[in-house]
Design a protein around this motif. Structure first.
Motif, PDB file in Angstrom:
ATOM      1  N   GLU A  64       0.824  -1.209   0.000  1.00  0.00           N
ATOM      2  CA  GLU A  64       0.000   0.000   0.000  1.00  0.00           C
ATOM      3  C   GLU A  64       0.859   1.260   0.000  1.00  0.00           C
ATOM      4  O   GLU A  64       0.531   2.248  -0.667  1.00  0.00           O
ATOM      5  N   VAL A  65       1.950   1.238   0.742  1.00  0.00           N
ATOM      6  CA  VAL A  65       2.837   2.405   0.760  1.00  0.00           C
ATOM      7  C   VAL A  65       3.484   2.601  -0.606  1.00  0.00           C
ATOM      8  O   VAL A  65       3.544   3.722  -1.130  1.00  0.00           O
ATOM      9  N   LEU A  66       3.951   1.520  -1.206  1.00  0.00           N
ATOM     10  CA  LEU A  66       4.582   1.631  -2.523  1.00  0.00           C
ATOM     11  C   LEU A  66       3.598   2.150  -3.571  1.00  0.00           C
ATOM     12  O   LEU A  66       3.971   2.941  -4.450  1.00  0.00           O
ATOM     13  N   LYS A  67       2.337   1.735  -3.479  1.00  0.00           N
ATOM     14  CA  LYS A  67       1.327   2.232  -4.421  1.00  0.00           C
ATOM     15  C   LYS A  67       1.178   3.748  -4.315  1.00  0.00           C
ATOM     16  O   LYS A  67       0.959   4.435  -5.319  1.00  0.00           O
ATOM     17  N   LYS A  68       1.301   4.277  -3.101  1.00  0.00           N
ATOM     18  CA  LYS A  68       1.175   5.722  -2.895  1.00  0.00           C
ATOM     19  C   LYS A  68       2.334   6.492  -3.526  1.00  0.00           C
ATOM     20  O   LYS A  68       2.224   7.695  -3.779  1.00  0.00           O
ATOM     21  N   LEU A  69       3.444   5.812  -3.771  1.00  0.00           N
ATOM     22  CA  LEU A  69       4.650   6.494  -4.237  1.00  0.00           C
ATOM     23  C   LEU A  69       4.821   6.474  -5.751  1.00  0.00           C
ATOM     24  O   LEU A  69       5.738   7.107  -6.273  1.00  0.00           O
ATOM     25  N   VAL A  70       3.964   5.757  -6.445  1.00  0.00           N
ATOM     26  CA  VAL A  70       4.120   5.624  -7.896  1.00  0.00           C
ATOM     27  C   VAL A  70       4.098   6.985  -8.588  1.00  0.00           C
ATOM     28  O   VAL A  70       4.868   7.238  -9.524  1.00  0.00           O
ATOM     29  N   ASP A  71       3.254   7.891  -8.115  1.00  0.00           N
ATOM     30  CA  ASP A  71       3.126   9.207  -8.755  1.00  0.00           C
ATOM     31  C   ASP A  71       3.927  10.305  -8.051  1.00  0.00           C
ATOM     32  O   ASP A  71       3.807  11.478  -8.407  1.00  0.00           O
ATOM     33  N   PHE A  72       4.733   9.932  -7.067  1.00  0.00           N
ATOM     34  CA  PHE A  72       5.546  10.929  -6.364  1.00  0.00           C
ATOM     35  C   PHE A  72       6.621  11.464  -7.307  1.00  0.00           C
ATOM     36  O   PHE A  72       7.330  10.699  -7.966  1.00  0.00           O
ATOM     37  N   LYS A  73       6.753  12.777  -7.373  1.00  0.00           N
ATOM     38  CA  LYS A  73       7.654  13.403  -8.345  1.00  0.00           C
ATOM     39  C   LYS A  73       9.092  13.543  -7.840  1.00  0.00           C
ATOM     40  O   LYS A  73       9.999  13.830  -8.621  1.00  0.00           O
ATOM     41  N   LYS A 114       4.895 -15.613  -3.887  1.00  0.00           N
ATOM     42  CA  LYS A 114       5.203 -15.346  -5.292  1.00  0.00           C
ATOM     43  C   LYS A 114       4.424 -14.136  -5.797  1.00  0.00           C
ATOM     44  O   LYS A 114       4.983 -13.258  -6.472  1.00  0.00           O
ATOM     45  N   GLU A 115       3.133 -14.067  -5.461  1.00  0.00           N
ATOM     46  CA  GLU A 115       2.298 -12.955  -5.914  1.00  0.00           C
ATOM     47  C   GLU A 115       2.714 -11.644  -5.255  1.00  0.00           C
ATOM     48  O   GLU A 115       2.766 -10.597  -5.912  1.00  0.00           O
ATOM     49  N   VAL A 116       3.011 -11.697  -3.954  1.00  0.00           N
ATOM     50  CA  VAL A 116       3.436 -10.486  -3.244  1.00  0.00           C
ATOM     51  C   VAL A 116       4.740  -9.962  -3.830  1.00  0.00           C
ATOM     52  O   VAL A 116       4.892  -8.755  -4.070  1.00  0.00           O
ATOM     53  N   PHE A 117       5.679 -10.871  -4.076  1.00  0.00           N
ATOM     54  CA  PHE A 117       6.948 -10.438  -4.660  1.00  0.00           C
ATOM     55  C   PHE A 117       6.726  -9.803  -6.031  1.00  0.00           C
ATOM     56  O   PHE A 117       7.316  -8.758  -6.345  1.00  0.00           O
ATOM     57  N   ALA A 118       5.887 -10.419  -6.848  1.00  0.00           N
ATOM     58  CA  ALA A 118       5.641  -9.890  -8.194  1.00  0.00           C
ATOM     59  C   ALA A 118       5.043  -8.484  -8.130  1.00  0.00           C
ATOM     60  O   ALA A 118       5.424  -7.596  -8.912  1.00  0.00           O
ATOM     61  N   GLN A 119       4.123  -8.266  -7.196  1.00  0.00           N
ATOM     62  CA  GLN A 119       3.525  -6.935  -7.046  1.00  0.00           C
ATOM     63  C   GLN A 119       4.559  -5.919  -6.572  1.00  0.00           C
ATOM     64  O   GLN A 119       4.606  -4.787  -7.074  1.00  0.00           O
ATOM     65  N   LYS A 120       5.374  -6.306  -5.603  1.00  0.00           N
ATOM     66  CA  LYS A 120       6.421  -5.398  -5.119  1.00  0.00           C
ATOM     67  C   LYS A 120       7.387  -5.039  -6.235  1.00  0.00           C
ATOM     68  O   LYS A 120       7.751  -3.869  -6.417  1.00  0.00           O
ATOM     69  N   LYS A 121       7.811  -6.039  -6.976  1.00  0.00           N
ATOM     70  CA  LYS A 121       8.780  -5.798  -8.046  1.00  0.00           C
ATOM     71  C   LYS A 121       8.216  -4.828  -9.079  1.00  0.00           C
ATOM     72  O   LYS A 121       8.909  -3.892  -9.519  1.00  0.00           O
ATOM     73  N   LYS A 122       6.976  -5.021  -9.462  1.00  0.00           N
ATOM     74  CA  LYS A 122       6.346  -4.141 -10.449  1.00  0.00           C
ATOM     75  C   LYS A 122       6.313  -2.702  -9.947  1.00  0.00           C
ATOM     76  O   LYS A 122       6.638  -1.755 -10.680  1.00  0.00           O
ATOM     77  N   LEU A 123       5.936  -2.526  -8.674  1.00  0.00           N
ATOM     78  CA  LEU A 123       5.862  -1.185  -8.099  1.00  0.00           C
ATOM     79  C   LEU A 123       7.247  -0.561  -7.949  1.00  0.00           C
ATOM     80  O   LEU A 123       7.451   0.620  -8.258  1.00  0.00           O
ATOM     81  N   LEU A 124       8.201  -1.346  -7.484  1.00  0.00           N
ATOM     82  CA  LEU A 124       9.550  -0.813  -7.280  1.00  0.00           C
ATOM     83  C   LEU A 124      10.181  -0.372  -8.599  1.00  0.00           C
ATOM     84  O   LEU A 124      10.862   0.659  -8.656  1.00  0.00           O
TER      85      LEU A 124
END
Length: 347
Positions: A64-73, A114-124
């Motif tokens: 959830e925190v990483l999702k908030k940072l996707v649009d951080f400039k 596996k799913e959690v890692f994949a989501q983290k990797k995509k966001l990172l």
């Protein structure tokens, strides 16, 4: 420079303490403004407005925190105080190498790793953060998992505002300290083995005293052993430092750990350390210099080494002096904060 830093707790735990030490030190320098967001207290994300840096230290909800940072400039820094932000859920991959296979399965019981890692990797990969690690051990793991990101090493630092006694009588006391950062049974930190370690040492030397902080409440096989043990669930930080400054030896039987602050604080207090050579502990303690490092899980060797050192207070004192010197050279708060300041400015 406005820096928003994020922790799960305000001031408890190693991650929050490191984050606050950095902010406290650099706030004295011109040009820095630090704002802390505390997950457990509720987060006002509007405080990110106009921030040039977001520094993530700890969370119980990384996705959830990483999702908030996707649009951080601005620029995102992540200090990996443990393995959680990197992998599929665990704090540390104890006796597991599936982190090299994107956490395809988890022997520790994280069923959706596996799913959690994949989501983290995509966001990172979208956020493109700069990772900072307190140990080269964890930096190597992170670099293998995310080769396209930037990875830096900055050792943790701690502060000590008094000069501990390093006189020989302190090391003649035969006063062993064991510390676990959590309450209850903790197999990763090794507190589940405290009773065996204590009773084994007591059988060889009945003059030794033990002081335990944290872990589960213990019972012993005889009142004679129990009489030599004092245990408290927690101590205020200032009292913990005073305790470390009175000890003869710290035994730290963690099965895996990154860069524990309690070892650095023990060194600052002139307290030699006996620990397993796991994680980043070998980057803190130099075997034969400021303590001893034992092969992982070689418990009999750990016990025998502690007993041998306690029989030689002159050697213990020498190790205590060298431990404090090593802290002064490599692990002071000033050194850590200045290195963080450099990476903030350079990026």
């Amino acid at each position: 420079m406005k820096i928003v830093y994020y922790t799960y707790l305000r001031d408890k735990g190693g991650a929050a303490r490191v984050a606050n030490l950095i902010a406290s030190y650099l706030s004295k320098e011109p040009g820095y403004e630090f704002i802390q967001l505390v997950e457990r207290e509720g987060v006002d994300w509007s405080k990110l407005k106009d921030a040039s840096i977001f520094h993530l230290h700890s969370s119980k909800n990384w996705l959830e925190v990483l999702k908030k940072l996707v649009d951080f400039k601005g620029i995102v820094f992540i200090t990996a105080h443990d393995f959680q932000v990197l992998g599929g859920g665990c704090v540390y991959p104890f006796q597991c190498f599936n982190w090299q296979k994107e956490c395809v399965s988890c022997p520790l019981g994280f069923t959706n790793s596996k799913e959690v890692f994949a989501q983290k990797k995509k966001l990172l990969l979208k956020i493109n953060p700069i990772f900072i690690y307190p140990s080269n051990w964890l930096k190597k793991m992170g670099s293998k998992m995310y080769p396209g990101l930037e990875h830096k090493l900055i050792y943790n630092g701690v502060e000590l505002n008094f000069n501990p006694t390093l006189e020989l009588f302190r090391y003649q006391r035969k006063f062993i300290i064991l510390i676990c950062s959590s309450l209850g049974r903790n197999e990763i930190k090794g507190s589940d083995r405290w009773p065996f370690i204590i009773e084994s040492i007591f059988q060889e030397d009945k003059e030794i005293r033990f002081f335990l902080v944290g872990g589960e409440k213990l019972s012993f096989s005889s009142p004679e052993v129990a009489a030599r043990v004092k245990q408290v669930p927690v101590l205020p930080h200032s009292e913990l430092l005073n305790l470390l400054a009175q000890g003869s030896l710290l035994i730290y039987p963690a099965r895996i750990d990154n860069f524990p602050l309690v070892i650095l604080e023990s060194m600052a207090c002139g307290l030699p350390v006996v620990a397993y050579q796991v994680g980043g502990i070998g980057e803190q303690v130099i075997a034969g210099d400021c303590g001893e490092l034992i092969a992982p899980l070689a418990e009999d060797k750990l016990i025998a080494t502690a007993l041998a050192l306690l029989k030689n207070p002159v050697q213990l004192r020498k190790m205590g002096v060298q431990a404090r010197e090593r802290w002064q050279r490599f692990f002071r708060i000033e050194k850590m904060a200045k290195e963080y300041g450099k990476v903030y400015v350079q990026n």
